[in-house]
Design a protein around this motif. Structure first.
Motif, short mmCIF file in Angstrom:
data_model
loop_
_atom_site.label_atom_id
_atom_site.label_comp_id
_atom_site.label_asym_id
_atom_site.label_seq_id
_atom_site.Cartn_x
_atom_site.Cartn_y
_atom_site.Cartn_z
N GLY A 143 0.79 -1.23 0.00
CA GLY A 143 0.00 0.00 0.00
C GLY A 143 0.82 1.27 0.00
N PHE A 144 2.04 1.21 -0.53
CA PHE A 144 2.88 2.41 -0.61
C PHE A 144 2.47 3.23 -1.83
N MET A 145 2.03 4.47 -1.60
CA MET A 145 1.45 5.26 -2.68
C MET A 145 2.30 6.46 -3.09
N GLY A 146 3.53 6.51 -2.60
CA GLY A 146 4.43 7.59 -2.99
C GLY A 146 5.10 7.32 -4.32
N VAL A 147 6.22 7.98 -4.56
CA VAL A 147 6.96 7.82 -5.81
C VAL A 147 7.22 6.33 -6.07
N ASN A 148 7.08 5.93 -7.33
CA ASN A 148 7.28 4.52 -7.66
C ASN A 148 7.79 4.42 -9.09
N PHE A 149 9.04 3.96 -9.24
CA PHE A 149 9.56 3.71 -10.58
C PHE A 149 10.76 2.78 -10.52
N THR A 150 11.21 2.38 -11.70
CA THR A 150 12.31 1.43 -11.83
C THR A 150 13.46 2.06 -12.57
N THR A 151 14.66 1.80 -12.09
CA THR A 151 15.87 2.27 -12.77
C THR A 151 16.48 1.13 -13.56
N VAL A 152 16.89 1.42 -14.78
CA VAL A 152 17.49 0.40 -15.65
C VAL A 152 18.80 0.95 -16.21
N THR A 153 19.89 0.58 -15.57
CA THR A 153 21.22 0.97 -16.04
C THR A 153 22.13 -0.25 -16.01
N ALA A 154 21.59 -1.36 -16.53
CA ALA A 154 22.31 -2.63 -16.57
C ALA A 154 22.80 -2.99 -15.17
N CYS A 155 24.08 -3.28 -15.04
CA CYS A 155 24.60 -3.77 -13.75
C CYS A 155 24.74 -2.67 -12.71
N ALA A 156 24.48 -1.44 -13.08
CA ALA A 156 24.47 -0.33 -12.13
C ALA A 156 23.07 0.01 -11.66
N SER A 157 22.07 -0.79 -12.04
CA SER A 157 20.66 -0.43 -11.83
C SER A 157 20.30 -0.18 -10.38
N SER A 158 20.75 -1.04 -9.46
CA SER A 158 20.31 -0.83 -8.07
C SER A 158 21.10 0.27 -7.37
N ASN A 159 22.34 0.54 -7.80
CA ASN A 159 23.01 1.72 -7.26
C ASN A 159 22.32 2.99 -7.75
N THR A 160 21.85 2.96 -8.99
CA THR A 160 21.07 4.09 -9.50
C THR A 160 19.80 4.27 -8.67
N ALA A 161 19.15 3.16 -8.33
CA ALA A 161 17.94 3.23 -7.52
C ALA A 161 18.22 3.81 -6.14
N ILE A 162 19.32 3.40 -5.53
CA ILE A 162 19.69 3.92 -4.21
C ILE A 162 19.94 5.42 -4.29
N MET A 163 20.64 5.86 -5.34
CA MET A 163 20.91 7.28 -5.51
C MET A 163 19.62 8.07 -5.70
N GLU A 164 18.71 7.54 -6.51
CA GLU A 164 17.43 8.23 -6.71
C GLU A 164 16.63 8.29 -5.41
N ALA A 165 16.65 7.21 -4.64
CA ALA A 165 15.95 7.19 -3.36
C ALA A 165 16.53 8.23 -2.41
N LEU A 166 17.85 8.30 -2.37
CA LEU A 166 18.53 9.31 -1.54
C LEU A 166 18.07 10.71 -1.92
N ASN A 167 18.06 10.98 -3.21
CA ASN A 167 17.72 12.33 -3.65
C ASN A 167 16.25 12.67 -3.46
N TYR A 168 15.35 11.72 -3.66
CA TYR A 168 13.93 11.99 -3.42
C TYR A 168 13.68 12.32 -1.95
N ILE A 169 14.40 11.64 -1.06
CA ILE A 169 14.25 11.97 0.36
C ILE A 169 14.88 13.33 0.65
N ARG A 170 16.03 13.60 0.08
CA ARG A 170 16.66 14.92 0.25
C ARG A 170 15.74 16.05 -0.21
N PHE A 171 15.05 15.82 -1.33
CA PHE A 171 14.19 16.86 -1.90
C PHE A 171 12.88 17.02 -1.12
#
Length: 404
Positions: A143-171
């Motif tokens: 039931g999480f209704m906030g930002v929701n998306f997937t990052t696709v940068t091959a083998c860097a995909s989950s580091n990209t996701a962590i960075m995006e999560a960090l920045n969404y919280i920062r913002f």
């Protein structure tokens, strides 16, 4: 944190196997690999989704999604946050994957071909193959209704996701974000395709010794599978509810090599800038980093370029210890960054740096000043750690974590 990996289906077992350097590489059992150049992989064992997931979760989710849901369930339980005390719009999911539902895609095409091309496709075919479905199903299940998306940068995909999560919280756009990555690439097309690229080790006679980052005899990576999940939360929000805090995601950065579709830049230029930028974003100096988990997949070109890049940033640092955990876990593609971020967190909380296994003779072209941890785990305090991930297409993703 939560993990489903070849080396353990929970954090305790996973970390014990990583610290003790127990490789999970073994002959492939998911399909008949007799005619493949590579006939082994790091596969997940003892995974029974019925013990963790409802029937509908299993029915509508590819294996990569099932891994993600189980790891997310572990992480959410570990975090202890109660959605009933929050707005569901304050909790988001940002998740990475390189390949999505590859197993479902292959299975459905085989069935299509076997029925004289009669189009009897499973109604869940499209949803199960979508790369964004892991993030979507985590959101739906909880039931999480906030930002929701997937990052696709091959083998860097989950580091990209962590960075995006960090920045969404920062913002200020979320209080809590479920992040990480998942992939299930032990399939015929994946193994065959990576063989065609000459990316995989063919050391079929000794799978557990096949992944040997930085070693002079390295011949390619070992395919792995699984999911890693971290719950990121705004600091004051976490403190106010008395949350258990493992570490801080201090900074992150991404760059592009702009060089080649599969090869890294030979001098590591993109990696160098990503590491420097991540340090700057974290407000740290290179002397502050005690551990660096290298991307180091055990490929001849990639390991060398990354080693050059690390040395260009850190020089002959006596403060920095480098390890390549893929020697133990295999390469989990889009889940690699999340799995390795968890390893970085554990080095901070436990003061133990896992070894790089199978590395007996370091390539003489690797800069001699790097302190690569080989043999046994090293007990050493770590106040801050860096985790590198690099993906086909030239994607460089670096995350920095530090002690609270």
């Amino acid at each position: 944190m939560g993990v489903v990996a070849p080396n353990g289906n929970n954090i305790i077992d996973f970390w014990d196997n990583v610290v003790n350097g127990r490789s999970a590489a073994a002959p492939i059992v998911r399909f008949n690999a007799e005619h493949f150049k590579t006939r082994f992989a790091s596969q997940i064992s003892n995974f029974d989704p019925t013990l963790h997931l409802e029937r509908n979760d299993i029915k509508r989710g590819d294996l990569y999604t099932q891994y993600a849901l189980v790891a997310a369930g572990q992480a959410i339980a570990d975090s202890g946050f109660d959605l009933s005390s929050m707005s569901p719009f304050d909790v988001g999911v940002i998740f990475g994957s390189a390949q999505g539902g590859m197993e479902t895609f292959e299975q459905q095409l085989r069935e299509y071909d076997a029925t004289d091309h009669a189009p009897h496709f499973n109604p869940f075919f499209i949803p199960k193959t979508l790369i964004n479905m892991a993030s979507g199903l985590i959101s739906i299940k909880y039931g999480f209704m906030g930002v929701n998306f997937t990052t696709v940068t091959a083998c860097a995909s989950s580091n990209t996701a962590i960075m995006e999560a960090l920045n969404y919280i920062r913002f200020g756009k979320a209080k809590v974000i479920i992040t990480g990555g998942s992939d299930a690439p032990v399939t015929e097309a994946s193994i065959g395709g990576y063989n065609a690229l000459k990316a995989l080790s063919t050391r079929n006679d000794d799978p557990t010794a096949a992944s040997r980052p930085f070693d002079v005899d390295r011949d390619g990576f070992v395919m792995g599978e699984g999911a890693g999940v971290l719950v990121l939360e705004e600091y004051e929000h976490a403190r106010a509810r008395g949350a258990k805090i493992y570490a801080e995601v201090a900074g992150a950065a991404m760059t592009s090599d702009a060089y080649h579709i599969t090869a890294t830049h030979p001098e590591g230029l993109g990696a160098i800038h990503a590491m420097k930028s991540a340090l700057h974003d974290a407000g740290l100096n290179k002397e502050d980093i005690g551990f660096l988990n290298a991307h180091a997949t055990s490929t001849p070109v990639g390991d060398l370029s990354e080693a050059k890049g690390i040395h260009a940033v850190y020089g002959d640092s006596k403060h920095l210890f480098v390890s390549a955990s893929k020697s133990i876990t295999g390469h989990l593609l889009g889940a690699a960054g999340a799995i390795e971020a968890i390893i970085a967190v554990k080095t901070i909380t436990d003061g133990v740096i896992p070894p790089t296994i199978n590395t007996h003779t370091i390539d003489p072209n690797i800069p001699a000043g790097l302190q690569i941890v080989t043999g046994d785990a090293l007990e050493h305090p770590v106040n801050a750690a860096m985790s590198n991930t690099f993906g086909f297409g030239g994607h460089n993703g670096v995350v920095v974590l530090k002690k609270i």
